[in-house]
Scaffold this active site. Sequence first.
Site, PDB file in Angstrom:
ATOM      1  N   GLY A 206       0.769  -1.235   0.000  1.00  0.00           N
ATOM      2  CA  GLY A 206       0.000   0.000   0.000  1.00  0.00           C
ATOM      3  C   GLY A 206       0.797   1.281   0.000  1.00  0.00           C
TER       4      GLY A 206
ATOM      5  N   CYS B  42      11.368  -3.451  -8.934  1.00  0.00           N
ATOM      6  CA  CYS B  42      12.473  -3.199  -8.002  1.00  0.00           C
ATOM      7  C   CYS B  42      13.608  -4.172  -8.287  1.00  0.00           C
ATOM      8  CB  CYS B  42      12.007  -3.304  -6.548  1.00  0.00           C
ATOM      9  SG  CYS B  42      11.234  -4.882  -6.116  1.00  0.00           S
TER      10      CYS B  42
END
Length: 423
Positions: free
Chosen positions: A99, A216
């Site tokens: 989130g 990432c």
Amino acid sequence: MLESTFGADLSHQIEEAYNLESVHGYRMNSLKMVNPFENDIPSPLNSDVYLPNQYSRLVTHPFHHAGGYYIQDPSASMPVVALNLQPTDRVLDLCAAPGGKSTYILTKISEGFLVANEVDSKRNQKLCHNFDRWGHENVVVVQNSTEQIAKALPNSFDKVLLDAPCSGEGLFRRDPEFALEYQPQNAMGFAKLQKELLEDAYQCVKDGGTLVYSTCTLNLHENEGVIKHFLESHPECSLIPLNLPEGREGYEGFGKSVTRYFPSADAEGHFIAALKIHKHESENELTFKPFKESSFDFFDRKIEGHFISKGDVVYGLKNRGAFKSSLNIKRDGVLMGVMKKKHFDYDHALSQSVSFKNDFESIELSLEDAYRYLYGHPINTPIKGIHCVTYNGLSLGFVKGDGKRGNNRYPKGLRNRFEDYSY
């Protein structure tokens, strides 16, 4: 592998960075507070992200429990910067848990709406918890495959973020054991999945909208390779040059059209590409049920709003009707709690809501008492019944008072675990 891809100098810098501490930052919840830590400085990557002088304080502080800020490393915030959000944007975050990026999106779309998706059930629960703590209501959480979302909501969003599952090479220093188990060949499997997810994301964007793809990880297969495949499949679409602070150029001829961050003293490893979507298809609008304000009887009080009952569980909205969709909706509105035979069991999420904050009395705590509350101790209070305890005006949670003492209603799984309250 690093040297063959990035050259001796950069690969050496990356390997040296793996020995440094991970970068910790935090980003304020603008609907709840401004930054109270005057000595913390903004990140050179993103001025919305601050670098803490005391990370241990940041994790346990009452402001964190109250949803005053979200802990997030600076480079992880940059895909949201790349979206170039406007206040009225309708946004889809396809892989939203836990989130961090979604809560950042919410601070940017005060008049817009966010659909946040997470297909994994445990991660979806974590996502819902972080939205509960954030306290905004212009978001709905769903749990679906990206293919299901593409079929249910085609051409529906101004902006779509796909922060894709990846091999995670950029975060090795956070989890050394994961780095030891890493297998380079896994990148090819992830790249296949990412191409499929990116195609689903494309289906959801309106004509003229923006699609941001990020990972990432560091390798070319999951980054430039995925974007090259997409542009070959959709030559009418184009890359939006980003010029993000402290970012590096891409490889495979992409140059400044994409942005890379490598592990360093200021960042973890990330790849970001922003795509301008062009398609000859009509737009679809998100739809909501009519807002029907009513006075709901919670036994000890009546509260005004739009309420949704699912069995004994009640959800509430102050400013809109429920989201209309065939998707598997996990959270729409504030989780008010559960209706019992003779009382209503209020959920902790209600105490964190910005929309319903004026529907409960509150008592202000000192910093020491706030820490005691967050550890699980009862609180002295002259107020009877269910009410909130606050620190600097931010609600920490509920207590149930008898006129002298308030029994602690802070969820056990969220409590601090230390005996020293001298922070």
